[in-house]
Design a protein around this motif. Sequence first.
Motif, PDB file in Angstrom:
ATOM      1  N   SER A 462       0.750  -1.159   0.026  1.00 39.40           N
ATOM      2  CA  SER A 462      -0.030  -0.158   0.050  1.00 39.40           C
ATOM      3  C   SER A 462       0.761   1.194   0.005  1.00 39.40           C
ATOM      4  O   SER A 462       0.684   2.168  -0.879  1.00 39.40           O
ATOM      5  N   ASP A 463       1.913   1.225   0.935  1.00 36.83           N
ATOM      6  CA  ASP A 463       2.993   2.298   0.779  1.00 36.83           C
ATOM      7  C   ASP A 463       3.478   2.587  -0.641  1.00 36.83           C
ATOM      8  O   ASP A 463       3.695   3.661  -0.965  1.00 36.83           O
ATOM      9  N   THR A 464       3.822   1.417  -1.215  1.00 33.08           N
ATOM     10  CA  THR A 464       4.406   1.602  -2.558  1.00 33.08           C
ATOM     11  C   THR A 464       3.589   2.184  -3.594  1.00 33.08           C
ATOM     12  O   THR A 464       3.947   2.910  -4.542  1.00 33.08           O
ATOM     13  N   GLU A 465       2.281   1.793  -3.424  1.00 32.54           N
ATOM     14  CA  GLU A 465       1.323   2.319  -4.457  1.00 32.54           C
ATOM     15  C   GLU A 465       1.162   3.963  -4.359  1.00 32.54           C
ATOM     16  O   GLU A 465       1.229   4.552  -5.210  1.00 32.54           O
ATOM     17  N   TYR A 466       1.040   4.179  -3.100  1.00 25.28           N
ATOM     18  CA  TYR A 466       1.111   5.815  -2.727  1.00 25.28           C
ATOM     19  C   TYR A 466       2.285   6.476  -3.481  1.00 25.28           C
ATOM     20  O   TYR A 466       2.271   7.420  -4.219  1.00 25.28           O
ATOM     21  N   LEU A 467       3.683   5.762  -3.029  1.00 23.62           N
ATOM     22  CA  LEU A 467       4.913   6.256  -3.507  1.00 23.62           C
ATOM     23  C   LEU A 467       4.890   6.259  -5.065  1.00 23.62           C
ATOM     24  O   LEU A 467       5.248   7.393  -5.879  1.00 23.62           O
ATOM     25  N   CYS A 468       4.425   5.258  -5.861  1.00 19.75           N
ATOM     26  CA  CYS A 468       4.315   5.373  -7.269  1.00 19.75           C
ATOM     27  C   CYS A 468       3.269   6.505  -7.708  1.00 19.75           C
ATOM     28  O   CYS A 468       3.515   7.296  -8.737  1.00 19.75           O
ATOM     29  N   ASP A 469       2.100   6.757  -6.903  1.00 17.43           N
ATOM     30  CA  ASP A 469       1.453   7.855  -7.353  1.00 17.43           C
ATOM     31  C   ASP A 469       2.122   9.250  -7.143  1.00 17.43           C
ATOM     32  O   ASP A 469       1.978  10.111  -8.282  1.00 17.43           O
ATOM     33  N   ILE A 470       2.685   9.626  -6.003  1.00 19.80           N
ATOM     34  CA  ILE A 470       3.653  10.520  -5.975  1.00 19.80           C
ATOM     35  C   ILE A 470       4.684  10.804  -7.232  1.00 19.80           C
ATOM     36  O   ILE A 470       5.033  11.747  -7.820  1.00 19.80           O
ATOM     37  N   PHE A 471       5.216   9.563  -7.349  1.00 20.88           N
ATOM     38  CA  PHE A 471       6.379   9.470  -8.556  1.00 20.88           C
ATOM     39  C   PHE A 471       5.761  10.087  -9.683  1.00 20.88           C
ATOM     40  O   PHE A 471       6.505  10.896 -10.455  1.00 20.88           O
ATOM     41  N   PHE A 472       4.505   9.540 -10.041  1.00 23.66           N
ATOM     42  CA  PHE A 472       4.167   9.834 -11.436  1.00 23.66           C
ATOM     43  C   PHE A 472       3.852  11.289 -11.622  1.00 23.66           C
ATOM     44  O   PHE A 472       4.017  11.599 -12.745  1.00 23.66           O
ATOM     45  N   VAL A 473       3.290  11.820 -10.640  1.00 24.01           N
ATOM     46  CA  VAL A 473       2.871  13.307 -10.642  1.00 24.01           C
ATOM     47  C   VAL A 473       4.181  14.051 -10.905  1.00 24.01           C
ATOM     48  O   VAL A 473       4.193  15.076 -11.756  1.00 24.01           O
ATOM     49  N   LEU A 474       5.440  13.696 -10.020  1.00 27.51           N
ATOM     50  CA  LEU A 474       6.384  14.465 -10.372  1.00 27.51           C
ATOM     51  C   LEU A 474       7.131  14.170 -11.785  1.00 27.51           C
ATOM     52  O   LEU A 474       7.647  15.144 -12.294  1.00 27.51           O
ATOM     53  N   TYR A 475       7.132  13.054 -12.250  1.00 27.46           N
ATOM     54  CA  TYR A 475       7.621  12.660 -13.466  1.00 27.46           C
ATOM     55  C   TYR A 475       6.912  13.141 -14.417  1.00 27.46           C
ATOM     56  O   TYR A 475       7.612  13.745 -15.357  1.00 27.46           O
TER      57      TYR A 475
END
Length: 816
Positions: A462-475
Motif C-alpha cells: 500500500s505504501d509503494t502504491e502511494y509512492l508510485c502515485d507521487i512519483f508519476f505526478v513529479l515525473y
Amino acid sequence: MGWSKFKNTDFSKYHSMFVDRDEIINLFKDEYKKLKADPEYFKVISIYGIGGIGKSYLIEKLLEIPRNDDFDSRIITINMDIMHSADIFDNLVKVRKQIEVSCLYFDYSLILLWDIYKIEKLDEDFMRRIKGNFLNALNMVDSGLSFIYPSVGFENILTLFRSNILPKLQQHLMQPEIFEEIDARFQKSPQQLYEFMPHLLGLDLANLAKKHRLIAFFDSYERYLIDHDDWLKELIGSVEYGLFLVASREKLEWSDNKEELYPYKLEELPTTQTEFILKSNLSPIHYKLIETIINKTQCVPLFIELAINIYKRISAENPNDISTEFWMIKEKSDFIKRFLYHLPKADQEIVMIFSVVRIFNTDIFEWIIRDLNLNCSVLKYYDICKLCLINMLKEDDQFLKLHDVFTANAIKFISDSKKQRILQSYISYIGRRGLAILSQKQLSILFRNLLSLSFEIDFTISDTEYLCDIFFVLYENNCSPELYEWVVKTPSETLSAFRKFVEIIYIEKIDAKKSYELSLNFNTSYLLGKHRKSFDLIKNYAHAISGNYEEFSLATEKMFYELNSSDIMCWYYGKTKIYYADHLMLHGKFVHALNIFEEYALELEEFPRKIGDYFEVKKQSAHCRRFNMLLDEAASIYQRLANEFVNNKGLLVYVLTNLCETNCYFHPDIVFNIAPHAINLSEYLNRPKEKAKIYYSLAIANLHNRNYNVSKQYIDKSIGINNEANYPSGILFALMARAYLEYAQENQISVYTKKQIKSILKQGLVYQYFELPLCIMKRDDDTLKQLEHKYQWVNFSYTVKQYKEFLSAISNHFHN
C-alpha cells in the motif's frame, strides 16, 4: 541547531557556546585577510563534525565577518539540508539567483533546458531576469538586440546568438568553444548538458571572481552519489579564485594540499566554555551537577541544550529529583529519552510520532492526529513548534523539521508496527490530499523525505502504491532532472521493486528494447500493487516500439476494459485510455476513439493536476478530426491548446506543428506565418520529428501557389530528417505530400511513390485510411465505396468532399 526555538531561557546566554570557537574564527579571519590582499587567492576550508556539534551556527557567525566589512566582495550562501544535497540542479539555481550579473555559460544552458526542466525553482521572474542579463551582455558585443528587448523570446535569443553573436565573442574574453561544447552536449541529450552545469557555473563565477573577491559558504553538504563526480568539487574547482567554506558531516577528500583544501574538524566545546554555559542556566545549589553533565553530554552543543531543557522542566515540576535524574543518564542518547519523558504525555506521544516522519506542516499534523485518533487538539501544533530541536525547513518555510540526530535516536523507542502505522498515515496524506494541494516543490521535498525514511521503515505494498502515485505526478511534470537519481541511488532493500520499476520507465525513453528486456527479468512487479498495471503498460509499450505493435494493441484493449474509475489518479488509468484510443484512431476507428478521448476529457475537469493527460486527450481528439478532414474543428482545438500552453514550449511546439499540418490544406498563409516560429522551437528543443512535419506541411502549402520546386525541397528535407530519426510514420506523411505534388503536376501519382507508400502502410498496419486520398486521386469509385464501410469515419461524405476540394485547389485538372 534549534537554539532559536528554546523559549524558556535567555538566548543571549548561549551565544558564547558558539562565539568562543576562537581557533576556527581566527583561522577564517586570517584567510579572509589573504583573500582581500591577493586577487588570485584560492582556498577551501572543510569544516566537518558530527551532527549537533554546531556547524550551522558557526557558519552563520563566520558570515558576519565579511558582511560587516565594507570591502568589495561577493558573498554566496547555500544551505543544503543533508537530504537535499541530492538536488544538484536546485542548489546550482540557488547559487545563480545570488549573482546579479550575467553568467553567460550557465544562463545559455539554463535557457536551453528551460522547457525540458520547467520546474518551480525556474520561476518566470527569475527566467526574465536571466533573459535580461543575457541580452545586456550580448549588447556589449554589438549584437544589435537592444531594439527587440524585452519582447524577444528565448528561442529567438538562441538563434540570433548562434548566427550573429558567437563569432563576435572570439574578439572578447569569452571562449566560443565552450558554447560549442554546450550545443554539442544538448544535441546528444539534455542530460549530458545538465551534468556539465556545475562546471559552467564555475566558469561564470571565475569571471566574477576576477572583478570582485568571492566568498562562498556551503552548509550541510553531503556527497550524494559515491560513484559519481562530486558536483560541488567540480563547481569550486572551476572557479579557481576565492574563499570557500564547506560544512559537512564527513571530511572532504578533494585534495591532500592544505594550501588548497584545509580540513578543520569541529570538536566538542571546551570544558571551560561548557561550564560557563551551565553556570549561566543552573541554580548555584546545583553546580555540583556540572561535572556530571559535562561528562555525559561530552560537551556536544545539541546534548547540552537537551540537558538544560531537562533541568528547567524538572526545576519547575519537582526540583528534589534533579540530582537523581542526571545520575540516571548513562550516555548521550539517554538525554533524548529523558527529554521525551519529561514532556507532557500528549506532547511526548506527538513528538515521538513526528520523529518518525521528520518533516511536517500544520496540514500534515492535523491529518495524522485525526488518522491515528490521537486525543489532542490541532492547536497542539503551536506548542510543538516551540520545542527545541524543531526548526523551519530552510528549503520551504511552510515545513518544520526535527533535528535528524534527535529523530535517529527517538525512533529507537518506537515499535516497528507503530512506525509502520505512522508511515502509512503520512504517505496516505501525501498520496491523497497532498497531490491535490501541495506545490511541485513541496511534493519533491516530501518525496525525498519518504525515500530517506525507507532506510528505517519497511514499505508495504500500500505504501509503494502511494509512492508510485507521487512519483508519476513529479515525473509527468518534469519536477527535477535528479528524480531518477533520487530513486535508483536509494539502496534501501524495501524499495528494490520500486527502484527497478523506475529504472525501466526511464530507460524506455532512451532504449525501448533494453527497457523491455529489463521488464522481462522483473519478477517482483506484484509488490507495486495496483501499479502493476502501470508496469504492464510500460512493458507492452516498450515492446510495441521495438516492433510488436499488434501485441501491444491487444494488451492495451484488455487493460482498457478492466479499468476502474476509482483509479483515475493513477498514471496507468489515463495512459491506458489514451493509448487504446490512439490505437483505435490509427486503425481508422475514429468515432470510437473520439468518444473515449472526449469522455476522458470530461473526467479530467475535476482533476486539474493531471494537466499532461488533459493536453494529450485534447490534442488527440483534434487529430481524430484532422484525419477526417474536419479541419476547422481541429484547428480550433489546437489553437486553444496553443493559447493555454503558450508558456510551456515543450508542449507548444506540438500544437504549432499540428496547426501547420491542419492549415496546409486550405489556409497556406497561416502555415507560412506559423512555420518559422515552429521550426525555431523544434530546433531549440531538439525535436526533429516536429521539424519534419512542419516541412511536409510547408510542402503542401506551397502547392497552392504552384511553387513545385520549393515543395519538392521541403519534401526531401522531411524524408531526410525522418530517415535519420527512424520514424516511418513521418516518412509516410512526407510521401503523401509527394503524392499530392505529383498529382498537382502530372494528374497522377508515380508508380515509385505509390510503391513506397504501400510498403509503409503494409509494414505498420496503421494509417491505412490514407488509401482514401489515393483512391480519390486515382478516381477509383469502386474502392471508394468499399472504404466508406472499411473504416469508422465521422462523416464520410464530408471527408471525401474536403479532399476533392483540396485537390481541386492545388490542381488545374481535377474533375469531380
